[in-house]
Design an enzyme around this catalytic site. Structure first.
Site, PDB file in Angstrom:
ATOM      1  N   ARG A  97       0.877  -1.178   0.000  1.00 14.63           N
ATOM      2  CA  ARG A  97       0.000   0.000   0.000  1.00 14.63           C
ATOM      3  C   ARG A  97       0.910   1.222   0.000  1.00 14.63           C
ATOM      4  O   ARG A  97       1.614   1.479   0.983  1.00 14.63           O
ATOM      5  CB  ARG A  97      -0.909  -0.033   1.230  1.00 14.63           C
ATOM      6  CG  ARG A  97      -1.896   1.121   1.363  1.00 14.63           C
ATOM      7  CD  ARG A  97      -2.748   0.891   2.614  1.00 14.63           C
ATOM      8  NE  ARG A  97      -3.614   2.004   2.935  1.00 14.63           N
ATOM      9  CZ  ARG A  97      -4.881   2.108   2.546  1.00 14.63           C
ATOM     10  NH1 ARG A  97      -5.422   1.161   1.803  1.00 14.63           N
ATOM     11  NH2 ARG A  97      -5.610   3.144   2.897  1.00 14.63           N
ATOM     12  N   HIS A 124      -6.936   1.369  -7.049  1.00 13.40           N
ATOM     13  CA  HIS A 124      -7.306   0.570  -5.876  1.00 13.40           C
ATOM     14  C   HIS A 124      -8.092  -0.652  -6.371  1.00 13.40           C
ATOM     15  O   HIS A 124      -9.297  -0.769  -6.156  1.00 13.40           O
ATOM     16  CB  HIS A 124      -8.153   1.413  -4.929  1.00 13.40           C
ATOM     17  CG  HIS A 124      -8.178   0.912  -3.521  1.00 13.40           C
ATOM     18  ND1 HIS A 124      -7.690  -0.321  -3.150  1.00 13.40           N
ATOM     19  CD2 HIS A 124      -8.660   1.478  -2.383  1.00 13.40           C
ATOM     20  CE1 HIS A 124      -7.865  -0.481  -1.853  1.00 13.40           C
ATOM     21  NE2 HIS A 124      -8.437   0.594  -1.363  1.00 13.40           N
ATOM     22  N   GLN A 127     -10.371  -2.779  -3.981  1.00 17.50           N
ATOM     23  CA  GLN A 127     -11.634  -2.120  -3.648  1.00 17.50           C
ATOM     24  C   GLN A 127     -12.638  -2.294  -4.780  1.00 17.50           C
ATOM     25  O   GLN A 127     -13.819  -2.548  -4.546  1.00 17.50           O
ATOM     26  CB  GLN A 127     -11.398  -0.631  -3.381  1.00 17.50           C
ATOM     27  CG  GLN A 127     -12.663   0.143  -3.027  1.00 17.50           C
ATOM     28  CD  GLN A 127     -13.281  -0.335  -1.729  1.00 17.50           C
ATOM     29  OE1 GLN A 127     -12.634  -0.300  -0.692  1.00 17.50           O
ATOM     30  NE2 GLN A 127     -14.524  -0.788  -1.770  1.00 17.50           N
ATOM     31  N   ASP A 215     -16.779   8.934  -2.364  1.00 21.16           N
ATOM     32  CA  ASP A 215     -15.552   8.726  -1.602  1.00 21.16           C
ATOM     33  C   ASP A 215     -15.181  10.062  -0.963  1.00 21.16           C
ATOM     34  O   ASP A 215     -15.726  11.116  -1.331  1.00 21.16           O
ATOM     35  CB  ASP A 215     -14.435   8.235  -2.533  1.00 21.16           C
ATOM     36  CG  ASP A 215     -13.161   7.832  -1.800  1.00 21.16           C
ATOM     37  OD1 ASP A 215     -13.191   7.716  -0.564  1.00 21.16           O
ATOM     38  OD2 ASP A 215     -12.126   7.648  -2.468  1.00 21.16           O
ATOM     39  N   CYS A 254     -16.373   3.592  -0.172  1.00 22.53           N
ATOM     40  CA  CYS A 254     -15.238   2.704   0.080  1.00 22.53           C
ATOM     41  C   CYS A 254     -14.687   2.844   1.494  1.00 22.53           C
ATOM     42  O   CYS A 254     -13.956   1.953   1.949  1.00 22.53           O
ATOM     43  CB  CYS A 254     -14.146   2.929  -0.953  1.00 22.53           C
ATOM     44  SG  CYS A 254     -13.459   4.592  -0.925  1.00 22.53           S
ATOM     45  N   ARG A 282     -14.129  -6.775   1.105  1.00 21.26           N
ATOM     46  CA  ARG A 282     -12.697  -6.576   0.924  1.00 21.26           C
ATOM     47  C   ARG A 282     -11.917  -7.846   1.276  1.00 21.26           C
ATOM     48  O   ARG A 282     -10.873  -8.128   0.681  1.00 21.26           O
ATOM     49  CB  ARG A 282     -12.227  -5.400   1.791  1.00 21.26           C
ATOM     50  CG  ARG A 282     -12.703  -4.028   1.318  1.00 21.26           C
ATOM     51  CD  ARG A 282     -12.051  -3.649  -0.004  1.00 21.26           C
ATOM     52  NE  ARG A 282     -10.604  -3.710   0.090  1.00 21.26           N
ATOM     53  CZ  ARG A 282      -9.850  -2.759   0.622  1.00 21.26           C
ATOM     54  NH1 ARG A 282     -10.399  -1.648   1.092  1.00 21.26           N
ATOM     55  NH2 ARG A 282      -8.537  -2.891   0.667  1.00 21.26           N
TER      56      ARG A 282
END
Length: 305
Positions: A97, A124, A127, A215, A254, A282
């Site tokens: 990440r 991402h 996600q 988001d 998310c 996830r």
């Protein structure tokens, strides 16, 4: 060596394979990481990503090792390439990440072990896989479904567009013009067959929508832009009034969410919200990707079911 840095690293057939694996109970995957280590490198703080990744590795029989940038000092203490070489001495997969997407590409170019993008400034993908799983569970196949994304055209939006477009969804992006994809990003998405349309105001994009998605307007590293961004996105906060425009839509985010900014608590906690099944997916997302990569690269202890 196969890696997953973005959704378009998968063919459509492979994408469906990952989605099918995500539907399986962990016991059906026969622990392909049995006895193997998985490096979990985090240059950014995390809640869902860290917990889902570590638990997925455990469910697949492996041992996750959490590593911070304070320990490694990537491109300061050691180059990204040397970090990858070091971790490949001990681990069968490196999950990372990061801020700069190019770091992932540099590690993947060595082809030592699979590299998995847990999040970068460019994308991402895990996600997006979780998002698709959530939408399919609620609404069935994505063919001709309308997904309206309100907010900054960021890494989450980019991966969502790539994933949902491949499955036949119509994507609407509502944002101020200065917060849309760059021309380079838009060209890449169109080349990959993405189907999306821009809207200046949320109301225009919400009519007939099946999914309303937003988001945070202020991601990690953008705190200095807070005042400017809040002003730019006035009127884009998802509240009960906007959800009434999309009469039958579900709401997705998310996370983490800034309640009272991009979304109101009444929507997050309301009957249309699917944010917690989305967060739960996830785990299925990363578990499926790790199992698929293990099978593709022949690095697992057992064949998949």
């Amino acid at each position: 060596m196969r890696h997953l840095l973005e959704i378009d690293d998968l063919t459509l057939e492979e994408f469906h394979q990952v989605l099918d694996l995500a539907k399986l109970d962990p016991t059906e995957l026969k622990k392909p990481l049995d006895g193997l280590g998985v490096a979990c490198f985090f240059a950014k703080a995390s809640a869902r990503t860290r917990n889902s990744t570590e638990m997925a590795v455990v469910q697949l029989g492996g041992h996750p090792i959490y590593i911070t940038n304070d320990e490694i000092g990537i491109d300061q203490r050691e180059s990204a390439e040397d970090v990858a070489r070091t971790l490949a001495c001990y681990h069968s997969v490196v999950c990372a990440r990061v801020h700069d997407h190019r770091l992932l590409e540099r590690m993947a170019e060595l082809d030592l072990v699979p590299i998995v993008n847990l999040l970068s400034d460019d994308g991402h993908p895990l996600q997006a896989i979780a998002d698709v799983l959530t939408i399919r569970a609620e609404l069935g196949p994505l063919d001709n479904k309308v997904i309206t994304y309100l907010g900054d055209a960021n890494n989450v939006a980019r991966s969502l567009v790539l994933a949902a477009s491949r499955l036949g969804a119509e994507i609407r992006l509502a944002s101020p013009p200065e917060y849309r994809f760059s021309d380079t990003d838009a060209d890449r998405l169109f080349v990959d067959g993405a189907n999306f349309e821009y809207f200046d105001r949320p109301e225009q994009a919400l009519e007939g929508a099946d999914v309303v998605y937003t988001d945070s307007w202020i991601s990690m590293g953008q705190e200095a832009e807070r005042t400017e961004r809040l002003k730019a996105f006035e009127g884009f906060s998802v509240d009960d009034r906007l959800m009434e425009v999309a009469t039958d839509a579900i709401f997705m985010h998310c996370l983490p969410a800034h309640r009272g900014e991009e979304v109101q608590s009444s929507v997050m906690d309301g009957p249309k919200s699917r944010i917690w099944p989305q967060a739960a997916n996830r785990l299925a997302s990363i578990r499926a990707v790790l199992a698929w990569l293990s099978d593709q690269n022949g690095t697992g202890s057992h064949e998949l079911a």
